[in-house]
Design a protein around this motif. Structure first.
Motif, PDB file in Angstrom:
ATOM      1  N   LEU A 104       0.835  -1.205   0.000  1.00 36.79           N
ATOM      2  CA  LEU A 104       0.000   0.000   0.000  1.00 36.79           C
ATOM      3  C   LEU A 104       0.867   1.250   0.000  1.00 36.79           C
ATOM      4  N   PHE A 105       1.986   1.202   0.710  1.00 33.72           N
ATOM      5  CA  PHE A 105       2.933   2.317   0.746  1.00 33.72           C
ATOM      6  C   PHE A 105       3.939   2.103  -0.401  1.00 33.72           C
ATOM      7  N   ALA A 106       3.535   2.503  -1.580  1.00 34.47           N
ATOM      8  CA  ALA A 106       4.277   2.240  -2.816  1.00 34.47           C
ATOM      9  C   ALA A 106       5.758   2.585  -2.671  1.00 34.47           C
ATOM     10  N   GLY A 107       6.604   1.597  -2.929  1.00 33.28           N
ATOM     11  CA  GLY A 107       8.049   1.800  -2.890  1.00 33.28           C
ATOM     12  C   GLY A 107       8.697   1.522  -1.556  1.00 33.28           C
ATOM     13  N   LEU A 108       7.925   1.396  -0.503  1.00 30.48           N
ATOM     14  CA  LEU A 108       8.515   1.144   0.813  1.00 30.48           C
ATOM     15  C   LEU A 108       9.270  -0.186   0.837  1.00 30.48           C
ATOM     16  N   ALA A 109       8.777  -1.158   0.090  1.00 32.43           N
ATOM     17  CA  ALA A 109       9.439  -2.473   0.043  1.00 32.43           C
ATOM     18  C   ALA A 109      10.822  -2.396  -0.594  1.00 32.43           C
TER      19      ALA A 109
ATOM     20  N   PRO B 231       0.089   3.844  -7.615  1.00 36.56           N
ATOM     21  CA  PRO B 231       0.523   3.651  -9.002  1.00 36.56           C
ATOM     22  C   PRO B 231       0.082   2.326  -9.619  1.00 36.56           C
ATOM     23  N   GLU B 232      -0.297   1.350  -8.814  1.00 37.11           N
ATOM     24  CA  GLU B 232      -0.669   0.041  -9.365  1.00 37.11           C
ATOM     25  C   GLU B 232      -2.164  -0.219  -9.370  1.00 37.11           C
ATOM     26  N   VAL B 233      -2.904   0.306  -8.404  1.00 33.05           N
ATOM     27  CA  VAL B 233      -4.341   0.004  -8.329  1.00 33.05           C
ATOM     28  C   VAL B 233      -5.218   1.246  -8.463  1.00 33.05           C
ATOM     29  N   GLY B 234      -4.613   2.406  -8.607  1.00 36.12           N
ATOM     30  CA  GLY B 234      -5.397   3.624  -8.759  1.00 36.12           C
ATOM     31  C   GLY B 234      -5.796   4.208  -7.406  1.00 36.12           C
ATOM     32  N   ASP B 235      -6.778   5.079  -7.446  1.00 36.55           N
ATOM     33  CA  ASP B 235      -7.215   5.766  -6.230  1.00 36.55           C
ATOM     34  C   ASP B 235      -8.030   4.848  -5.329  1.00 36.55           C
ATOM     35  N   LEU B 236      -7.752   4.946  -4.041  1.00 40.42           N
ATOM     36  CA  LEU B 236      -8.532   4.231  -3.041  1.00 40.42           C
ATOM     37  C   LEU B 236      -8.509   5.020  -1.741  1.00 40.42           C
TER      38      LEU B 236
ATOM     39  N   LYS C 296      -9.462  -3.249  -4.173  1.00 34.61           N
ATOM     40  CA  LYS C 296      -8.099  -2.774  -4.395  1.00 34.61           C
ATOM     41  C   LYS C 296      -7.162  -3.195  -3.267  1.00 34.61           C
ATOM     42  N   LEU C 297      -7.658  -3.213  -2.036  1.00 35.58           N
ATOM     43  CA  LEU C 297      -6.828  -3.702  -0.926  1.00 35.58           C
ATOM     44  C   LEU C 297      -6.530  -5.188  -1.111  1.00 35.58           C
ATOM     45  N   VAL C 298      -7.515  -5.953  -1.518  1.00 36.31           N
ATOM     46  CA  VAL C 298      -7.308  -7.381  -1.776  1.00 36.31           C
ATOM     47  C   VAL C 298      -6.329  -7.565  -2.932  1.00 36.31           C
ATOM     48  N   LEU C 299      -6.467  -6.757  -3.974  1.00 38.72           N
ATOM     49  CA  LEU C 299      -5.562  -6.841  -5.116  1.00 38.72           C
ATOM     50  C   LEU C 299      -4.119  -6.550  -4.703  1.00 38.72           C
ATOM     51  N   LEU C 300      -3.919  -5.546  -3.850  1.00 41.05           N
ATOM     52  CA  LEU C 300      -2.564  -5.243  -3.370  1.00 41.05           C
ATOM     53  C   LEU C 300      -1.977  -6.437  -2.634  1.00 41.05           C
TER      54      LEU C 300
END
Length: 167
Positions: A18-23, A109-114, A145-149
């Motif tokens: 969810l925190f894009a790039g943190l990984a 960037p991967e699932v759009g706005d949520l 979108k949370l499930v998709l992430l």
């Protein structure tokens, strides 16, 4: 799960993603305050980035007033003072602002706005750890979108967020 200085101690694969790039950062550098100020994706990820940074500084300012010798606190503050003018400007204001629940809009960037809801809870028996839960009503686009992430996390470097034993 977060430490009192907002180090990421444990998380689900989707929570990390969810925190894009943190990984992309090593586990021992994963800190929510460091992320919002220093990670290039944070500015565009959060709909209200300025509110996020004010809240992050408020959390550290509160901890600093109650426990100035908290492990890792001085080093984190020094790092951010040296690397972020926004942090320095906010730190000098002495604002204290803590949010325990609400919702956050992400431009992911991967699932759009949520816009999931969130709840922060102190872990009983500790004053050093908090559980943060992001949630959405089943059957809604935000839930999907949370499930998709979580599903997208797969088995790569962001498949799990190992506990950092040093904390």
């Amino acid at each position: 799960m977060l430490s009192r200085t907002m180090d990421v101690l444990a998380c689900t694969p989707g929570g990390l993603r969810l925190f894009a790039g943190l990984a992309d950062w090593p586990a021992d550098r994963r800190n929510v305050v460091r992320y919002v100020f220093l990670h290039p994706q944070a500015r565009t990820l959060f709909d209200d980035w300025h509110d996020q940074i004010r809240a992050a500084v408020g959390r550290l300012r509160s901890l600093h007033s109650l426990e100035p010798a908290a492990p890792g606190l001085a080093a984190l503050i020094d790092e951010l003072l040296g690397e972020s003018q926004e942090f320095t400007d906010l730190w000098e204001r002495y604002d204290v602002r803590i949010h325990t629940h609400g919702s956050k809009t992400f431009h992911h960037p991967e699932v759009g706005d949520l816009t999931p809801g969130y709840q922060k809870m102190e872990i009983e028996g500790t004053h050093t750890q908090r559980l943060v839960v992001y949630y959405a009503e089943p059957g809604t686009p935000d839930h999907d979108k949370l499930v998709l992430l979580d599903t997208m996390a797969g088995t790569g470097q962001d498949a799990a967020c190992p506990s950092a034993a040093r904390r």
